[in-house]
Design an enzyme around this catalytic site. Structure first.
Site, PDB file in Angstrom:
ATOM      1  CG  HIS A  59      -2.156  -0.877   0.969  1.00 38.40           C
ATOM      2  ND1 HIS A  59      -2.861  -1.472   1.991  1.00 38.40           N
ATOM      3  CD2 HIS A  59      -2.771  -1.243  -0.176  1.00 38.40           C
ATOM      4  CE1 HIS A  59      -3.858  -2.156   1.470  1.00 38.40           C
ATOM      5  NE2 HIS A  59      -3.827  -2.036   0.171  1.00 38.40           N
ATOM      6  CG  ASN A  86       3.130  -7.052 -11.226  1.00 36.38           C
ATOM      7  OD1 ASN A  86       4.038  -6.582 -11.898  1.00 36.38           O
ATOM      8  ND2 ASN A  86       2.151  -6.304 -10.740  1.00 36.38           N
ATOM      9  CG  ASP A  87       0.517 -13.170 -10.040  1.00 36.58           C
ATOM     10  OD1 ASP A  87       1.166 -13.386  -9.004  1.00 36.58           O
ATOM     11  OD2 ASP A  87      -0.684 -12.854 -10.024  1.00 36.58           O
ATOM     12  CB  CYS A 116      -2.284  -5.332 -17.508  1.00 36.13           C
ATOM     13  SG  CYS A 116      -2.497  -7.038 -16.938  1.00 36.13           S
ATOM     14  NE  ARG A 140       2.202  -9.931  -6.814  1.00 33.20           N
ATOM     15  CZ  ARG A 140       1.257  -9.531  -7.640  1.00 33.20           C
ATOM     16  NH1 ARG A 140       1.563  -9.167  -8.855  1.00 33.20           N
ATOM     17  NH2 ARG A 140       0.005  -9.482  -7.239  1.00 33.20           N
ATOM     18  CD  GLU A 177      -2.410 -13.544 -13.840  1.00 30.42           C
ATOM     19  OE1 GLU A 177      -2.357 -12.705 -12.931  1.00 30.42           O
ATOM     20  OE2 GLU A 177      -3.377 -14.308 -14.011  1.00 30.42           O
ATOM     21  NE  ARG A 220      -7.193  -9.312 -12.066  1.00 27.48           N
ATOM     22  CZ  ARG A 220      -6.080  -8.928 -11.426  1.00 27.48           C
ATOM     23  NH1 ARG A 220      -4.910  -9.205 -11.947  1.00 27.48           N
ATOM     24  NH2 ARG A 220      -6.155  -8.248 -10.306  1.00 27.48           N
ATOM     25  NE  ARG A 245      -4.341  -4.290 -10.092  1.00 28.47           N
ATOM     26  CZ  ARG A 245      -3.730  -3.151 -10.375  1.00 28.47           C
ATOM     27  NH1 ARG A 245      -4.377  -1.994 -10.202  1.00 28.47           N
ATOM     28  NH2 ARG A 245      -2.497  -3.143 -10.825  1.00 28.47           N
TER      29      ARG A 245
END
Length: 557
Positions: A183, A434-435, A482, A445, A411, A321, A285
């Site tokens: 965050h 990322n994944d 993305c 990650r 992913e 998604r 998301r």
């Protein structure tokens, strides 16, 4: 010092080191009086903290509002409250009962890793606020007024500490812990404040020491000279002016179109996306609608949230998604078929939908209803697809719901390696770097110590992106990216050179990526991509790519 840069820009000022915390209540601490009153006292403190978090979120607005609302729900979680009451019935005083009940949740989150692992700091913050409320202790605070913006340094930061801050107050964030999706990183990007996470030893910086932070490179320089600061700030201002001068849709110097889209979590993220020239949404998301709820949102609530985004981009692309639940984002109303010793490799994303098709049916129906009567180009994709059979199943469900475009997230390495087969079943691809990085290198990650393996410049990851983009092109399919790798202006050019069709990123990253593409030809992007893939390390890959993109020097990138 060196950490992981997660929000670009230069920030400098005196260090404000946030190291204090609310002391742990004594082990075995008991109370005098009646258990009923002690439980009422604990519940009142939890309610007070939840209300304060909600109020702070309402004042902050945007992504901070969503994050703090989620924290407020955590403070009043029914399971947590049952745990506190049970411990008080066993004789523990309210502060100790709160500490131990939160501790059980904390252990679960830490073991889960991923998205939930990053929420440990949030949970600690709520716990400390409740204990402070019960004991009358002040919380560790931030300076209200300072002569100049300061560099905020901490082991980690909670949303409540950062939500109401601005660039006028904080020049930069530096934390010892955290990752690219913490965050701290999310709010820093939304605020446009430079930020570095996973910076070992940051809290040893002397309070008041001058600090220069580069949120792009992750470098944290102590006691810089006036010339150092002037040079860094001057370069940043020149870079900003050059970037701001580039407008219009994303395209390379020789006119090759690369639509630039925004990653959002809901309608609250539309303003920054539109302000930064997003041509549409590349990743909606939808899980933010579902998190911290006892049951799934109604079809009416979902339809309203989807329609608001579609209406904001008439004629533009909006890629949604479907619910990415399970593993690091467990939901009370969606349970795996059996206990999972390793949730990250368990029933998440599309796998969870196959266990609970009724939840997917409602979401797809809401998306179809939201799209009716709007001019946006709706595309719907499923997360965590590993095989062509899974892609076929999801595409069939979308067709049955009246949705014309069904794609899949890439992913999982298996999906990238067998992308030709998936392209025959899905209408488009979107690579979640990322994944994909996490699973390719077996490196969580969220773990700062593994940041090197999570670097999107890793040549092996670029190979998988290239394989996916080639398979998409060979089968007449679009292939977007993305993941946050698209937010790196240099890497964005490389992705275009690998054959990626669209790039989606946090809204504040759009201007720099637009400018980087505008000064680079498609041929240069291709040469940069080839050079990067030929290297052995992430560092060398970036350097090789950069040397093949001469136009970036004009922008100071």
């Amino acid at each position: 010092m060196k950490g992981t840069g997660v929000s670009q820009g230069i920030g400098h000022g005196p260090a404000y080191v946030l190291t204090a915390s609310v002391p742990e209540p004594p082990a075995g601490q008991t109370f005098t009086g009646e258990a009923v009153q002690e439980k009422e006292r604990a519940l009142a403190a939890l309610k007070q903290v939840a209300g304060a978090l909600e109020a702070r979120g309402d004042k902050a607005g945007g992504e901070a509002r969503e994050i703090l609302q989620a924290q407020a729900l955590m403070a009043e979680d029914p399971g947590l409250i049952v745990g506190v009451k049970s411990l008080i019935d066993g004789g523990l005083a309210a502060p100790r009962a709160v500490y131990e009940s939160f501790g059980r949740y904390r252990d679960l989150l830490a073991k889960a890793g991923g998205y939930l692992g990053e929420r440990v700091a949030d949970l600690d913050d709520i716990r400390d606020r409740v204990i402070a409320q019960l004991t009358g202790q002040p919380l560790p605070g931030l300076p209200v007024e300072t002569a100049e913006p300061y560099v905020l340094i901490a082991r980690d930061l909670a949303p409540a500490d950062t939500a109401l801050l601005s660039r006028d107050v904080v020049a930069a964030f530096v934390t010892e812990e955290g990752g690219p999706t913490s965050h701290t990183a999310i709010l820093a990007k939304a605020m446009g404040v430079p930020a570095v996470v996973a910076c070992a030893g940051a809290t040893t910086i002397r309070p008041g020491a001058r600090v220069l932070v580069d949120g792009s490179t992750g470098e944290v320089r102590l006691e810089p000279s006036d010339d150092d600061v002037a040079t860094a700030v001057g370069a940043q201002e020149s870079r900003r002016a050059a970037i701001a001068a580039v407008r219009g849709p994303g395209r390379t110097k020789d006119g090759h179109r690369v639509p630039l889209l925004a990653n959002i979590g809901g309608p609250g993220d539309l303003d920054p996306a539109l302000a930064n020239g997003a041509e549409g949404v590349g990743l909606y998301r939808t899980e933010f609608l579902f998190l911290d709820r006892a049951q799934a949102p109604s079809i009416e609530e979902q339809e309203a949230a989807y329609r608001a985004v579609l209406e904001a981009f008439p004629g533009g692309k909006v890629v949604v998604r479907t619910l990415d639940a399970g593993a690091d984002k467990p939901l009370a109303f969606l349970k795996p078929s059996a206990p999972e010793p390793n949730p990250a490799l368990g029933e998440r994303g599309l796998r969870m939908f196959r266990l609970h098709p009724e939840v997917m049916a409602v979401q797809l129906a809401a998306l179809a209803a939201a799209a009716a009567g709007t001019d946006a180009e709706l595309h719907v994709m499923a997360p965590m697809v590993a095989t062509a059979e899974e892609a076929r199943w999801f595409a069939g469900a979308c067709r049955a719901a009246g949705l014309p475009s069904a794609g899949v997230m890439i992913e999982v390495p298996a999906a990238a390696l067998r992308a030709h087969g998936l392209a025959q079943e899905a209408d488009f691809f979107s690579i979640g770097t990322n994944d994909l990085s996490q699973y390719t290198f077996a490196a969580d990650r969220q773990v700062g110590a593994l940041a090197g393996l999570q670097d999107p410049w890793q040549p092996a990851l670029l190979d998988l992106v290239a394989a996916t983009a080639t398979a998409a092109s060979d089968n007449g399919r679009q292939c977007g990216v993305c993941g946050e790798s698209a937010a790196d202006p240099v890497l964005a050019c490389v992705l275009a050179g690998l054959g990626v069709s669209t790039l989606s990123m946090s809204a504040t990253a759009l201007p720099a990526v637009r400018a980087a593409l505008a000064v680079s030809t498609l041929d240069e992007c291709g040469r940069a991509a080839h050079a990067a893939r030929g290297q052995a390390t992430a560092r060398h890959a970036r350097a090789a790519a950069r040397s093949n993109l001469p136009g970036l020097a004009e922008l100071g990138l």
